[in-house]
Design an enzyme around this catalytic site. Structure first.
Site, PDB file in Angstrom:
ATOM      1  N   LYS A  57       0.835  -1.213   0.000  1.00 22.99           N
ATOM      2  CA  LYS A  57       0.000   0.000   0.000  1.00 22.99           C
ATOM      3  C   LYS A  57       0.862   1.251   0.000  1.00 22.99           C
ATOM      4  CE  LYS A  57      -1.978  -1.093   3.917  1.00 22.99           C
ATOM      5  NZ  LYS A  57      -1.266  -2.370   4.182  1.00 22.99           N
ATOM      6  N   ARG A  81      11.588  -6.004   4.350  1.00 22.44           N
ATOM      7  CA  ARG A  81      11.292  -4.556   4.273  1.00 22.44           C
ATOM      8  C   ARG A  81      12.329  -3.774   5.071  1.00 22.44           C
ATOM      9  NH1 ARG A  81       5.438  -2.102   5.237  1.00 22.44           N
ATOM     10  NH2 ARG A  81       5.443  -3.243   7.200  1.00 22.44           N
ATOM     11  N   ARG A 120      -0.424  -9.411  13.181  1.00 23.23           N
ATOM     12  CA  ARG A 120      -1.003  -8.325  12.378  1.00 23.23           C
ATOM     13  C   ARG A 120      -1.890  -8.879  11.267  1.00 23.23           C
ATOM     14  NH1 ARG A 120       4.067  -5.069  10.663  1.00 23.23           N
ATOM     15  NH2 ARG A 120       2.555  -3.653   9.720  1.00 23.23           N
ATOM     16  N   ARG A 173      -9.101   1.193   8.833  1.00 26.53           N
ATOM     17  CA  ARG A 173      -8.751  -0.197   9.101  1.00 26.53           C
ATOM     18  C   ARG A 173      -9.856  -0.902   9.871  1.00 26.53           C
ATOM     19  NH1 ARG A 173      -2.731   0.692   9.073  1.00 26.53           N
ATOM     20  NH2 ARG A 173      -1.727  -1.325   8.894  1.00 26.53           N
ATOM     21  N   ARG A 196      11.704  -2.503  10.828  1.00 30.90           N
ATOM     22  CA  ARG A 196      10.689  -2.131  11.822  1.00 30.90           C
ATOM     23  C   ARG A 196      10.499  -3.242  12.849  1.00 30.90           C
ATOM     24  NH1 ARG A 196       5.632  -0.020   8.282  1.00 30.90           N
ATOM     25  NH2 ARG A 196       4.529  -1.105   9.949  1.00 30.90           N
TER      26      ARG A 196
HETATM   27  P1  ADP Z   1       2.297  -1.817   3.224  1.00 27.58           P
HETATM   28  O1  ADP Z   1       2.326  -0.318   3.140  1.00 27.58           O
HETATM   29  O2  ADP Z   1       1.069  -2.409   2.566  1.00 27.58           O
HETATM   30  O3  ADP Z   1       2.511  -2.339   4.606  1.00 27.58           O
HETATM   31  P2  ADP Z   1       4.840  -1.679   1.783  1.00 27.58           P
HETATM   32  O4  ADP Z   1       4.505  -0.757   0.654  1.00 27.58           O
HETATM   33  O5  ADP Z   1       5.665  -1.127   2.888  1.00 27.58           O
HETATM   34  O6  ADP Z   1       3.498  -2.372   2.371  1.00 27.58           O
HETATM   35  O7  ADP Z   1       5.546  -2.968   1.154  1.00 27.58           O
HETATM   36  C1  ADP Z   1       5.992  -4.048   1.992  1.00 27.58           C
HETATM   37  C2  ADP Z   1       7.341  -4.557   1.468  1.00 27.58           C
HETATM   38  O8  ADP Z   1       7.152  -5.197   0.204  1.00 27.58           O
HETATM   39  C3  ADP Z   1       8.373  -3.440   1.228  1.00 27.58           C
HETATM   40  O9  ADP Z   1       9.641  -3.947   1.561  1.00 27.58           O
HETATM   41  C4  ADP Z   1       8.258  -3.154  -0.273  1.00 27.58           C
HETATM   42  O10 ADP Z   1       9.484  -2.671  -0.816  1.00 27.58           O
HETATM   43  C5  ADP Z   1       7.904  -4.531  -0.830  1.00 27.58           C
HETATM   44  N1  ADP Z   1       7.003  -4.470  -1.989  1.00 27.58           N
HETATM   45  C6  ADP Z   1       5.987  -3.601  -2.213  1.00 27.58           C
HETATM   46  N2  ADP Z   1       5.359  -3.885  -3.379  1.00 27.58           N
HETATM   47  C7  ADP Z   1       5.990  -4.970  -3.899  1.00 27.58           C
HETATM   48  C8  ADP Z   1       5.819  -5.761  -5.080  1.00 27.58           C
HETATM   49  N3  ADP Z   1       4.843  -5.499  -5.958  1.00 27.58           N
HETATM   50  N4  ADP Z   1       6.658  -6.814  -5.273  1.00 27.58           N
HETATM   51  C9  ADP Z   1       7.632  -7.093  -4.364  1.00 27.58           C
HETATM   52  N5  ADP Z   1       7.862  -6.397  -3.248  1.00 27.58           N
HETATM   53  C10 ADP Z   1       7.043  -5.344  -2.998  1.00 27.58           C
HETATM   54  P1  AMP Z   2       1.357   0.491   8.955  1.00 32.74           P
HETATM   55  O1  AMP Z   2       2.544   1.388   8.848  1.00 32.74           O
HETATM   56  O2  AMP Z   2       0.192   0.929   8.112  1.00 32.74           O
HETATM   57  O3  AMP Z   2       1.711  -0.970   8.733  1.00 32.74           O
HETATM   58  O4  AMP Z   2       0.840   0.606  10.460  1.00 32.74           O
HETATM   59  C1  AMP Z   2       1.663   0.194  11.546  1.00 32.74           C
HETATM   60  C2  AMP Z   2       0.810   0.016  12.793  1.00 32.74           C
HETATM   61  O5  AMP Z   2       0.213   1.280  13.171  1.00 32.74           O
HETATM   62  C3  AMP Z   2      -0.382  -0.945  12.659  1.00 32.74           C
HETATM   63  O6  AMP Z   2      -0.012  -2.303  12.868  1.00 32.74           O
HETATM   64  C4  AMP Z   2      -1.308  -0.427  13.764  1.00 32.74           C
HETATM   65  O7  AMP Z   2      -0.867  -0.838  15.055  1.00 32.74           O
HETATM   66  C5  AMP Z   2      -1.097   1.082  13.687  1.00 32.74           C
HETATM   67  N1  AMP Z   2      -2.073   1.716  12.768  1.00 32.74           N
HETATM   68  C6  AMP Z   2      -1.808   2.303  11.579  1.00 32.74           C
HETATM   69  N2  AMP Z   2      -2.941   2.770  11.016  1.00 32.74           N
HETATM   70  C7  AMP Z   2      -3.956   2.440  11.869  1.00 32.74           C
HETATM   71  C8  AMP Z   2      -5.363   2.616  11.856  1.00 32.74           C
HETATM   72  N3  AMP Z   2      -5.989   3.210  10.823  1.00 32.74           N
HETATM   73  N4  AMP Z   2      -6.066   2.162  12.905  1.00 32.74           N
HETATM   74  C9  AMP Z   2      -5.471   1.571  13.944  1.00 32.74           C
HETATM   75  N5  AMP Z   2      -4.151   1.343  14.020  1.00 32.74           N
HETATM   76  C10 AMP Z   2      -3.388   1.776  12.993  1.00 32.74           C
END
Ligand code: ADP
Ligand code: AMP
Length: 214
Positions: A13, A127, A171, A88, A160
């Protein structure tokens, strides 16, 4: 254009939201980034949020909803925005709908980035996040030019705490229980668009731009 990004943690995302931000010139609002900035700054919100984030749980709606409602009422959001990681929960979605409705407004798209659970743990363990500019890398799929260093701002990248495999499993369970129902919710509102998040990240972005338009 007002867009929300849906999908499991690690589906991509944030990666796609950043690309949408650059192409469409919209603010990218990530609740996870807002919480992490507050944790880093040691604010009261950060201290409260950290207790939930470290356990892989959601931060309560009472701490999250007002924060986002305030953010989207800022002038830079007048022309639209990309919400990444919000809503969420159903109450979050309903608060957002109600706030928009009160201004005679509504969301344009809910982009659901679909990645099956078995691919998520690998995504998350690889990541790497930048503490400086927030850009996200992956050691295999989106590696920085120099290992461990952000291409954009030169900061040292970190893993992270909540990307540890045990926390990722929690999660994912939270995602299925509390967030996945939003897919049905936005399908009912006829704004849900699902893309295959297992494709290469440029291909996923192409699929998203086909939805959003040039
Ligand atoms: P989210 O915001 O949904 O938690 P991220 O955008 O941080 O996810 O992506 C999670 C991990 O996967 C990151 O390390 C990112 O670089 C990698 N990633 C994102 N999109 C792709 C893809 N299409 N193919 C492979 N790796 C990806
Ligand atoms: P993210 O960076 O989107 O993966 O979010 C990291 C963490 O922040 C999540 O696992 C939740 O604990 C918290 N968080 C982020 N967005 C929300 C939301 N909209 N509602 C509740 N918790 C959130």
């Amino acid at each position: 254009m007002k867009i929300i990004m849906l999908g499991a943690p690690g589906a991509g995302k944030g990666t796609q939201a950043e690309m949408i931000m650059e192409k469409y010139d919209l603010p990218h609002i990530s609740t996870g980034d807002i919480f992490r900035a507050n944790i880093k700054a040691g604010t009261e919100l950060g201290v409260k949020a950290k207790a939930y984030i470290d356990k892989g749980q959601l931060v309560p709606d009472s701490l999250t909803i007002d924060l986002v409602m305030d953010r989207i009422s800022q002038p830079d959001c007048n022309g639209g925005y990309i919400l990444d990681g919000f809503p969420r929960t159903i109450p979050q979605a309903e608060s957002l709908s109600a706030a928009l409705r009160s201004r005679g407004d509504s969301l344009d798209y809910a982009i659901n980035v679909h990645v099956p659970d078995e691919k998520i743990v690998t995504r998350m363990s690889g990541r790497r996040a930048c503490p400086g500019c927030g850009h996200t890398y992956h050691v295999v799929y989106a590696a920085p030019h120099e290992e461990g260093i952000c291409d954009k701002c030169g900061s040292a990248l970190y893993l992270r705490d909540d990307d540890a495999p045990e926390t990722v499993k929690k999660r994912l369970a939270v995602y299925h229980n509390q967030t996945q129902p939003l897919i049905e919710y936005y399908c009912g509102k006829k704004i849900l668009r699902t893309v295959d998040g297992t494709k290469d990240l440029e291909e996923v972005f192409q699929d998203i731009t086909n939805i959003l338009g040039a």
